[in-house]
Enzyme design. Structure first.
Site, short mmCIF file in Angstrom:
data_model
loop_
_atom_site.label_atom_id
_atom_site.label_comp_id
_atom_site.label_asym_id
_atom_site.label_seq_id
_atom_site.Cartn_x
_atom_site.Cartn_y
_atom_site.Cartn_z
N GLU A 38 0.99 -1.39 -0.01
CA GLU A 38 0.16 0.36 0.33
C GLU A 38 1.12 0.91 0.01
O GLU A 38 1.51 1.19 0.67
CB GLU A 38 -0.81 0.01 1.27
CG GLU A 38 -1.64 1.39 1.08
CD GLU A 38 -2.62 1.63 2.29
OE1 GLU A 38 -3.07 2.24 2.29
OE2 GLU A 38 -3.12 0.40 3.04
N ARG A 263 6.48 -13.50 9.51
CA ARG A 263 6.62 -12.27 8.68
C ARG A 263 8.54 -12.12 9.43
O ARG A 263 8.47 -12.27 10.42
CB ARG A 263 6.49 -11.24 9.02
CG ARG A 263 5.55 -10.97 10.48
CD ARG A 263 4.40 -9.55 11.32
NE ARG A 263 5.32 -8.20 10.54
CZ ARG A 263 4.91 -7.22 11.02
NH1 ARG A 263 3.71 -7.16 11.91
NH2 ARG A 263 5.50 -5.88 10.51
N LYS A 273 4.20 0.91 9.88
CA LYS A 273 4.43 1.56 9.25
C LYS A 273 4.10 2.92 9.66
O LYS A 273 3.94 4.25 9.64
CB LYS A 273 3.41 1.76 7.65
CG LYS A 273 4.20 0.97 6.46
CD LYS A 273 3.53 1.26 5.78
CE LYS A 273 3.84 0.76 4.37
NZ LYS A 273 3.24 0.12 2.91
#
Length: 581
Positions: A38, A263, A273
């Site tokens: 994104e 992850r 983020k």
């Protein structure tokens, strides 16, 4: 496509086995993966692993990988982030055939939402964000049906059309999937799939005022693009039933499947983020590319190479398990990459002047110095030597402890690439601080001359004073004092409470600030010293090994011609060792 020669095959892993079996059985004819960030921030080290997984696995099986920007929320996204993502992916060594945007499919997504309404699988809800949140239930209690859940198909079609036409304000209405408010999986309790946001979009301008939620848009994008293996991190595992529901109920021709992997988390490193953006917004760092940031651009500015990052993520492998990696492992790979690449030179970070009293005044001698003892092909350079030089303050002690082998009154040391010198006199200022040393040199002890008359135990580095180039050195420590547990997802899986664009914006603008209490106040130390004269030609991203100090990179923001600023990438040594296979 991987734009890297001789890249290693991915290690054996469960996703690789699944792809091989899918091809063998004929379930899949051609492997297509995607990297779908994104554009609401800069890519970080965790993304580097996701990039490698998607590109490497597809390439290994003769497939392709799409770079797709999942731009479904105009309130958070910007062309700056789009450009940084493209730059980072290319810098890491990966190329895409075509750049794609989720926003390219907005019309198709709208049509699929209409199909859901027509099938009685979606409805327009007038409840507020708080009301929806309160009615969604808990892990142990079912949710409550919305009072608007049983609107007719005709009314829902009319309201949804009017939402698109801009008749309603932000937050007045949402479109929800109609699934099961008592489902044990909260993600299936009538999740919001469209919200109103009167905001300018970086790609579509003002064409739209309603936008699909990520959890609804993502499976549609995968299906539209013919993605065969939708690879994502483990926090999306609970989202997979909704992913499959969207693909099936929206009657998509292609049916991609989602697979989750663990992850990448690093000790003393934040990769959320939201938190990284807070660091930028609160001026805790000097931008997304601050060398202390775990962003790809920050690591590039610090001095990491794409080869080191690729080797690191390869070593971490692909698994289903959560885990935190020792940051020393990352540092190990940059040392390994630079040890044969970086020229070795001398820099003095905390200067102390030395006058060699028996060396002829006005004379400058040029000495040979190898550029890299481990890589003779890098050749030699010439460095000046004269009556006055600079050494490190820490290389002299007036009253040293035992086993101190550097310079002190009456002691003799070797100057790297030069001669033996002996300290004879110490000059102090009015406060008693040592400001200058007077030494003598022995011309018979020139480096490389074969002198064997006597030996000294200490060798120190130096820079000739008259031609030394003033330089700034930026010494970094981890930005986070202690390990910061990050339970939140990198991209927050959508739940019923995240119902409006404004609410999403507020969540991004006001994340928890407790982690700021763990910021290291000594994460950056700036010192000023000198480097060898040829270093005035150093350019941004040039890398060097400074004798005893570590590997340094010329900073791309603050360096100017003739006035270099060096970022310390990593120290020279570490006790870290890779686990034996």
């Amino acid at each position: 496509m991987i734009n890297v020669e001789n890249h290693p095959a991915t290690p054996s892993n469960f996703i690789k086995n699944i792809i091989a079996e899918d091809l063998k059985s004929g379930k899949v004819k051609h492997v297509v993966t995607r990297f779908p960030p994104e554009p609401n921030g800069y890519l970080h080290i965790g993304h580097a692993k996701a990039i490698w997984i998607n590109f490497a696995l597809a390439d290994e099986f003769g497939g392709r990988t799409h770079l797709r920007l999942d731009d479904t929320n105009p309130l958070k996204e910007d062309t700056e982030y789009v450009n940084s993502i493209k730059e980072d992916v290319k810098w890491l060594g990966y190329e895409w055939e075509e750049l794609r945007f989720a926003s390219d499919y907005f019309e198709e997504m709208y049509k699929r939402a209409v199909i859901l309404i027509q099938k009685g699988k979606a409805y327009v809800d007038d409840q507020s964000a708080d009301e929806i949140r309160m009615s969604r239930g808990t892990l142990t209690e079912p949710g409550q049906n919305s009072p608007y859940r049983n609107r007719s198909v005709e009314e829902n079609l009319d309201l949804f059309s009017r939402m698109r036409a801009g008749e309603f304000g932000n937050g007045e209405k949402v479109l929800r999937a109609k699934i099961d408010m008592s489902s044990p999986n909260i993600n299936l309790r009538d999740p919001v799939i469209y919200r109103i946001a009167h905001a300018h979009h970086h790609n579509t301008g003002d064409t739209w005022c309603i936008y699909p939620m990520y959890a609804f848009a993502h499976p549609l994008e995968d299906a539209i693009e013919g993605i065969t293996h939708s690879l994502c991190s483990l926090e999306f595992e609970d989202q997979r039933p909704f992913y499959d529901w969207v693909v099936a109920e929206c009657e998509m021709e292609a049916a991609p499947h989602q697979y989750e992997f663990g992850r990448l988390n690093l000790q003393q490193t934040v990769t959320s983020k939201r938190k990284l953006k807070l660091l930028v917004d609160e001026n805790m760092v000097d931008g997304w590319d601050d060398p202390r940031m775990p962003t790809i651009s920050g690591m590039r500015r610090l001095g990491f190479t794409p080869e080191a990052i690729r080797s690191f993520v390869y070593e971490t492998g692909i698994s289903k398990a959560y885990g935190t990696v020792d940051r020393q492992m990352l540092e190990h790979f940059i040392r390994e990459d630079l040890k044969l690449k970086a020229p070795r030179t001398m820099a003095v970070l905390d200067p102390l002047k030395v006058v060699i009293t028996n060396y002829p005044e006005g004379q400058v001698e040029w000495l040979d110095a190898e550029n890299n003892t481990e890589n003779p092909e890098m050749g030699v350079r010439q460095i000046p030597f004269s009556r006055e030089i600079y050494i490190e303050q820490e290389d002299f002690m007036e009253d040293p402890p035992s086993k101190y082998f550097r310079l002190f009154p009456g002691n003799e040391v070797r100057l790297k690439h030069a001669y033996f010198i002996k300290c004879n006199e110490v000059i102090k200022d009015e406060n008693g601080k040592v400001v200058e040393l007077h030494c003598t040199y022995d011309p018979e002890t020139k480096s490389g001359s074969g002198f064997t008359g006597r030996k000294v135990k200490g060798t120190i580095h130096w820079v000739e004073a008259s031609q030394a180039v003033p330089a700034e050195f930026r010494l970094y420590e981890p930005l986070i004092l202690e390990e910061e547990a990050e339970a939140e997802a990198e991209v927050q899986p959508q739940v019923a409470g995240d119902v409006t664009a404004e609410e999403g914006m507020q969540a991004e603008a006001s994340p928890e600030k407790s982690f700021l209490d763990h910021i290291n106040p000594n994460s950056l130390e700036i010192v000023h010293g000198f480097v060898e004269p040829e270093m005035k030609e150093a350019r941004p991203q040039d890398k060097f090994q400074f004798f005893r100090h570590g590997y340094f990179n010329v900073d791309s923001r603050y360096s100017k011609p003739g006035q270099p600023v060096f970022n310390r990438v990593v120290s020279l040594k570490s006790s870290f060792q890779l686990p034996k296979a």
